[in-house]
Every structure is written in C-alpha cells, then in structure tokens.
Design an enzyme around this catalytic site. Structure first.
Site, mmCIF file in Angstrom:
data_model
loop_
_atom_site.group_PDB
_atom_site.id
_atom_site.type_symbol
_atom_site.label_atom_id
_atom_site.label_comp_id
_atom_site.label_asym_id
_atom_site.label_seq_id
_atom_site.Cartn_x
_atom_site.Cartn_y
_atom_site.Cartn_z
ATOM 1 N N GLU A 1 18.487 83.519 46.250
ATOM 2 C CA GLU A 1 19.756 84.247 46.215
ATOM 3 C C GLU A 1 20.116 84.703 44.808
ATOM 4 O OE1 GLU A 1 23.381 82.222 47.416
ATOM 5 O OE2 GLU A 1 24.491 84.086 47.279
ATOM 6 N N ASP B 1 18.057 79.095 49.024
ATOM 7 C CA ASP B 1 19.474 79.145 48.640
ATOM 8 C C ASP B 1 19.755 77.878 47.832
ATOM 9 O OD1 ASP B 1 22.173 79.424 48.376
ATOM 10 O OD2 ASP B 1 22.472 80.142 50.427
ATOM 11 N N ILE C 1 22.422 76.695 46.222
ATOM 12 C CA ILE C 1 23.641 76.022 46.687
ATOM 13 C C ILE C 1 24.223 76.901 47.783
ATOM 14 C CG2 ILE C 1 25.988 75.265 46.137
ATOM 15 C CD1 ILE C 1 25.110 74.525 43.373
ATOM 16 N N ASP C 2 24.165 76.431 49.010
ATOM 17 C CA ASP C 2 24.798 77.156 50.108
ATOM 18 C C ASP C 2 26.155 76.504 50.346
ATOM 19 O OD1 ASP C 2 24.760 79.092 52.358
ATOM 20 O OD2 ASP C 2 25.030 77.227 53.484
ATOM 21 N N THR D 1 28.888 77.680 48.033
ATOM 22 C CA THR D 1 29.343 77.628 46.632
ATOM 23 C C THR D 1 30.854 77.421 46.545
ATOM 24 O OG1 THR D 1 27.491 78.950 45.857
ATOM 25 C CG2 THR D 1 29.433 78.950 44.460
ATOM 26 N N ASP E 1 20.401 82.286 53.572
ATOM 27 C CA ASP E 1 21.406 81.498 54.303
ATOM 28 C C ASP E 1 20.814 80.900 55.589
ATOM 29 O OD1 ASP E 1 23.631 82.293 52.609
ATOM 30 O OD2 ASP E 1 23.640 84.217 53.661
HETATM 31 C C1 IPD Z 1 27.793 81.492 52.051
HETATM 32 C C2 IPD Z 1 28.045 80.341 52.987
HETATM 33 C C3 IPD Z 1 29.163 80.676 53.959
HETATM 34 C C4 IPD Z 1 28.885 81.941 54.734
HETATM 35 C C5 IPD Z 1 28.623 83.093 53.759
HETATM 36 C C6 IPD Z 1 27.484 82.739 52.811
HETATM 37 P P1 IPD Z 1 26.838 80.936 49.586
HETATM 38 O O1 IPD Z 1 26.691 81.203 51.181
HETATM 39 O O2 IPD Z 1 26.896 80.027 53.722
HETATM 40 O O3 IPD Z 1 29.332 79.633 54.888
HETATM 41 O O4 IPD Z 1 29.988 82.249 55.544
HETATM 42 O O5 IPD Z 1 28.283 84.237 54.507
HETATM 43 O O6 IPD Z 1 27.283 83.808 51.913
HETATM 44 O O7 IPD Z 1 27.207 82.235 48.944
HETATM 45 O O8 IPD Z 1 27.856 79.865 49.397
HETATM 46 O O9 IPD Z 1 25.440 80.535 49.245
HETATM 47 CA CA CA Z 2 24.282 80.937 51.215
HETATM 48 CA CA CA Z 3 24.130 80.245 47.517
HETATM 49 CA CA CA Z 4 26.558 83.192 47.057
#
Ligand code: IPD
Ligand code: CA
Ligand code: CA
Ligand code: CA
Length: 273
Positions: A65, A83, A85-86, A88, A208
C-alpha cells in the site's frame, strides 16, 4: 523454511516492532483526504517486510500500500500483496484493532494468507488447500446462516450516501445486527472465525483483501465482488464475503436487483482493466 513459514515469521517480527515502538510519538500525514492517514509506522513496517522478502526471495514481486513494492501488472511467479497496517485510523486513535495483512500468490493462484492482529497477538493464517488457523488452532469450516440470524459488518458511511443507501439499508434492516470494525483484514478474519457472518463493502484495494480472501476461502467462505465475480489481486473491487448460503441470499435477494447500478459503480471506480 517454506515461504508460508517465512511469511508468518516476518509478520510476527513486524508486529513485535510495532508493539515495541508504540510509546514513541507518531508522525502522522494525510494522503487523499483529511481522514486518510498514514504514519511513520505504516511506512517503516512496509519497508521492513519488503526488505526481508527482497533479501530472502529477490525474484519475488511485491505490491504494497505504501509504495515500497513494485508496479506489478501481471501475476507471474510469486506475488506478495502487503498491507503493513490495515486499520490505520484505529492504530492512530485506539492503538489497537489493526492488523498486518499479506496475501501471496503463485502464477496468479492463491498460495498463502497471513493476518496478524498485533495487539491481541492473534495470527490468522492459511496455506491454500491446507486449511486455515488462528495461531495453532485449525479453524472449522463455516456453517451456513440466513440473514435474519446473521451479524454483518458494513461501514455505516455506505448508508449515508445517496447512491448506496437504498441498496444496503434493507440488508442492515433484515440482519440480526450490524458492526463496523475499521479493518478490512480483521473483517475477513472475523468471517473466517464465525464472529460475523458477512462483510460487505463497496471498495477495497488488493492489499486490503488479498490475505483475508485466502484465509476466508480456506474455511469455505465465498469471496466475490458484489456482482458475484471472482476477485483478482491486481485490481480494486467491491466485496461480498460470507458463508455460502448467506452469500447466495445477499447476492440474489439484495444485490442483484441493483446490478445495473453496481455495474456502473464498478466501471466508474475500477476501470483499470
Ligand atoms: C482501510 C481499512 C478500512 C476500510 C478502508 C481501508 P487502511 O485500510 O481496511 O476498514 O474501510 O477501505 O482503506 O487504509 O487502514 O490500510
Ligand atoms: Ca487497508
Ligand atoms: Ca494500510
Ligand atoms: Ca491507508
């Protein structure tokens, strides 16, 4: 060590680094909009994972990402989709409820998925064809459910938008209850462990969903876009993941009446093909 074992080991190490650095002040920047955040830990974690993979498997390719990987346009060989950190926003606001997610493909076929819930020390993992695990515990195959007795996960934002409200409100109304966790990877892990019965969202990127897709499919979940089509690790997509009966009910009774609109949304948002 197999590539699968190696993937688990670097994800655990990356999680340990995050936990150790949690007391340090974060450097927070915005990306596409004021609520789209990235921190130094997102970038450092991705850089760590990418350097480990490059060192051990220089011929493997990586999509990440935060841009430490490459610009990948085909699925030949081994492809890592990362990813760092999913969730963030959860990481910044809560210092919990975030995950590291990795999906690995070989010649376009699923190879392995790893999702690490860092603060709860829960490692969800699967090698395609060999079942999914939470830490050392094998995860049972999912039981079918009906929407009326199901808990679904959906970001409430989709219920506030004119274009999607009428499509999704009936699903939320018919379900037993709805949740929103703020980490797509954890949503997939929760479907895989039966904590929720379905996760529905209109837009995810490959990083994701890749790890989660591989883990959830190992326990019999059906993972598709909201038109019922297969996902691929090179393209963003809408998402519908659920046990088989619920997936069919959601697709047939709730989403297929909106096929034309969903097609339009897909063509507008995901027209990279
Ligand atoms: C997000 C998270 C969130 C989802 C967003 C993503 P990120 O990823 O997974 O739950 O609703 O569409 O972009 O940006 O925190 O890696
Ligand atoms: Ca994510
Ligand atoms: Ca992320
Ligand atoms: Ca992100």
């Amino acid at each position: 060590m197999s590539i699968y074992q190696f993937a688990k080991s670097i994800v655990l190490l990356a999680g340990q680094r995050i936990r150790e650095e949690l007391s340090q002040e974060l450097i927070i920047e915005t990306k596409s909009n004021p609520n789209d955040l990235v921190t130094n830990m997102d970038k450092e974690t991705e850089a760590f994972l990418v350097s480990q993979i490059n060192e051990h498997y220089p011929e493997h390719r990586i999509i990440g990402e935060e841009g430490h990987g490459q610009d990948v346009t085909d699925t030949e060989g081994y492809l890592w989709v990362i990813d760092p950190i999913d969730g963030t926003l959860n990481f910044v606001h809560q210092q919990q409820n975030f995950a590291i997610s990795i999906g690995i493909f070989h010649d376009g076929k699923k190879y392995a998925g790893v999702i690490y819930d860092v603060m709860n020390d829960k490692l969800y993992h699967a090698e395609a064809g060999h079942g999914a695990y939470l830490n050392d515990q094998p995860l049972p195959v999912l039981k079918d459910t009906e929407l009326v007795t199901s808990i679904i996960s959906m970001n409430p934002n989709w219920l506030t938008k004119e274009r999607t409200r009428d499509m999704y409100a009936p699903i939320v109304q018919a379900a037993r209850s709805a949740r929103s966790y703020g980490s797509a990877a954890l949503d997939f892990a929760y479907v895989a462990t039966g904590i929720i019965d379905s996760y529905i969202t209109l837009r995810l990127h490959p990083w994701d969903f890749s790890g989660g897709m591989i883990i959830a499919e190992e326990v019999g979940a059906v993972v598709s876009n909201q038109l019922g089509e297969k996902l691929d690790p090179l393209h963003s997509s809408s998402i519908l993941v659920a046990n088989p009966a619920l997936h069919q009910e959601l697709l047939n009774d709730y989403l297929s009446p909106y096929r034309a609109r969903l097609n339009e949304i897909h063509q507008g948002q995901f027209s990279r093909r």
